[in-house]
Design a protein around this motif. Structure first.
Motif, short mmCIF file in Angstrom:
data_model
loop_
_atom_site.label_atom_id
_atom_site.label_comp_id
_atom_site.label_asym_id
_atom_site.label_seq_id
_atom_site.Cartn_x
_atom_site.Cartn_y
_atom_site.Cartn_z
N LEU A 161 11.05 40.23 17.99
CA LEU A 161 12.04 41.24 17.59
C LEU A 161 12.13 42.32 18.65
CD1 LEU A 161 13.84 42.46 15.23
CD2 LEU A 161 11.79 43.74 14.60
N THR A 162 13.37 42.71 19.01
CA THR A 162 13.56 43.72 20.04
C THR A 162 14.64 44.72 19.61
OG1 THR A 162 13.06 42.08 21.75
CG2 THR A 162 14.10 44.12 22.48
N LEU A 163 14.34 45.99 19.77
CA LEU A 163 15.34 47.06 19.64
C LEU A 163 15.52 47.69 21.01
CD1 LEU A 163 14.26 46.74 16.65
CD2 LEU A 163 14.90 49.13 16.33
N GLU A 164 16.76 47.79 21.46
CA GLU A 164 17.05 48.33 22.78
C GLU A 164 17.99 49.53 22.67
OE1 GLU A 164 17.87 45.28 25.92
OE2 GLU A 164 17.82 43.91 24.20
N ASN A 165 17.48 50.70 23.01
CA ASN A 165 18.29 51.93 23.10
C ASN A 165 19.09 52.18 21.82
OD1 ASN A 165 18.69 50.46 26.18
ND2 ASN A 165 17.61 52.42 26.03
N VAL A 166 18.40 52.07 20.68
CA VAL A 166 19.07 52.20 19.38
C VAL A 166 19.16 53.68 18.98
CG1 VAL A 166 18.81 51.76 16.90
CG2 VAL A 166 18.49 49.90 18.55
N THR A 167 20.37 54.09 18.63
CA THR A 167 20.65 55.46 18.18
C THR A 167 21.36 55.38 16.84
OG1 THR A 167 20.80 56.35 20.42
CG2 THR A 167 21.94 57.57 18.71
N LYS A 168 21.00 56.30 15.91
CA LYS A 168 21.64 56.30 14.60
C LYS A 168 21.74 57.71 14.03
CE LYS A 168 23.44 54.56 10.87
NZ LYS A 168 24.80 53.96 10.91
N SER A 169 22.92 58.06 13.56
CA SER A 169 23.15 59.31 12.86
C SER A 169 23.86 59.02 11.54
CB SER A 169 24.03 60.26 13.70
OG SER A 169 23.39 60.62 14.90
N TYR A 170 23.65 59.91 10.57
CA TYR A 170 24.41 59.88 9.33
C TYR A 170 25.17 61.20 9.27
CZ TYR A 170 21.23 56.06 8.16
OH TYR A 170 20.50 54.89 8.18
N GLY A 171 26.40 61.19 9.71
CA GLY A 171 27.14 62.44 9.82
C GLY A 171 26.48 63.35 10.84
N ALA A 172 26.12 64.57 10.41
CA ALA A 172 25.47 65.53 11.30
C ALA A 172 23.96 65.31 11.39
CB ALA A 172 25.76 66.95 10.83
N ASN A 173 23.44 64.37 10.59
CA ASN A 173 22.00 64.11 10.56
C ASN A 173 21.66 63.08 11.63
OD1 ASN A 173 19.32 63.89 9.84
ND2 ASN A 173 19.71 62.68 7.99
N HIS A 174 21.18 63.54 12.77
CA HIS A 174 20.85 62.67 13.91
C HIS A 174 19.41 62.18 13.72
CE1 HIS A 174 20.90 62.17 18.59
NE2 HIS A 174 20.78 61.04 17.94
N VAL A 175 19.25 60.91 13.37
CA VAL A 175 17.95 60.39 12.95
C VAL A 175 17.18 59.73 14.09
CG1 VAL A 175 16.76 58.89 11.30
CG2 VAL A 175 18.88 60.04 10.62
N LEU A 176 17.81 58.80 14.81
CA LEU A 176 17.15 58.05 15.87
C LEU A 176 17.88 58.26 17.20
CD1 LEU A 176 16.69 54.60 14.06
CD2 LEU A 176 15.02 56.45 14.19
N GLN A 177 17.10 58.40 18.26
CA GLN A 177 17.70 58.60 19.59
C GLN A 177 17.07 57.65 20.60
OE1 GLN A 177 20.29 60.57 20.69
NE2 GLN A 177 19.96 59.44 22.59
N ASP A 178 17.83 56.66 21.02
CA ASP A 178 17.43 55.81 22.14
C ASP A 178 16.08 55.12 21.88
OD1 ASP A 178 18.21 54.79 24.62
OD2 ASP A 178 16.94 56.20 25.71
#
Length: 244
Positions: free
Chosen positions: A4-21
């Motif tokens: 399993l590989t995650l590459e440069n994954v970013t995730k926000s929920y609206g203004a809630n910035h949860v994961l960065q790179d």
């Protein structure tokens, strides 16, 4: 297979910035734990891997195939056992194969139940089981699934300290026999060190991978490891990373 590989994954929920790179990997047959502050996005990583949500940026792959927003590729064990109360132990273990549409192998099911120390409880219902027994059923249900990756989300957090240690030792003994790839979320540094090949330390959100710790202890691991000087030194290092 089960890389399993995650590459440069970013995730926000609206203004809630949860994961960065976020970039991480779990190699075939490897046990990797994720630790981080509360609310740092550990469970969000599982939700993205499971296809419940799609990353805003980046790529999630299993054995080279992109999984973004795709379900059914991992086996997931939540914090609570989530057993069906109207189904017996055998029926609960086999539900993962039913959902995946694969042929049910009753011989394999009974062997897993035996190895889990649950012989004699094949026909029991969840209401007849202790908390630790329910967690065992939940885990062997994950092992019985056809997927090569198991994601475990703090599965022992509700158990008392001694039951939790017993479950950790049991999990390692079962995993070392089956060697599926495991990605494990925990708040417990001792648990991460005792179980894992590698530990990924997340920062406060928006979370980045702050540090990767290669766990140097040989397997199989015994309870005495928990009080050894090298174990405690590595525990202090991870604690400092989380506090800093």
């Amino acid at each position: 297979m089960g890389q399993l590989t995650l590459e440069n994954v970013t995730k926000s929920y609206g203004a809630n910035h949860v994961l960065q790179d976020i970039t991480l990997s779990v190699e075939e047959g490897e046990f990797v734990s994720i630790v981080g502050p509360s609310g740092s996005g550990k469970s969000t990583i599982f939700q993205l891997i499971g296809g419940l949500y799609s990353p805003d940026e980046g790529k999630i792959s299993l054995d080279g195939s992109v999984l973004n927003n795709s379900r059914g590729h991992i086996s997931y064990m939540p914090q609570s056992p989530a057993l069906f109360p109207w189904r017996t132990v055998v029926q609960n273990v086999e539900v993962s194969a039913e959902i995946a549409g694969t042929k049910i192998d009753r011989t394999k099911t009974l062997e897993l139940i035996k190895n889990a120390g649950l012989s004699g409880y094949e026909g029991a219902y969840p209401s007849e089981l202790s908390g630790g027994m329910k967690q065992r059923v939940s885990f062997i249900r994950s092992l019985n699934a056809p997927q090569s990756i198991i994601c475990l989300d703090e599965p022992f957090s509700a158990l008392d300290e001694f039951t939790r240690l017993e479950m950790q030792q049991w999990l390692l003994s079962i995993w070392e026999t089956n060697r599926k790839s495991i990605l494990f979320i925990t708040h417990d540094i001792d648990e991460a060190l005792f179980l894992s090949d590698r530990i990924l330390v997340l920062s406060e959100k928006p979370a980045v991978v702050k540090e990767e710790i290669i766990v140097p202890f040989s397997r199989p691991r015994s309870e005495e490891l928990l009080l050894s000087d090298p174990f405690l030194a590595l525990k202090r290092e991870i604690y400092s990373l989380l506090r800093g």
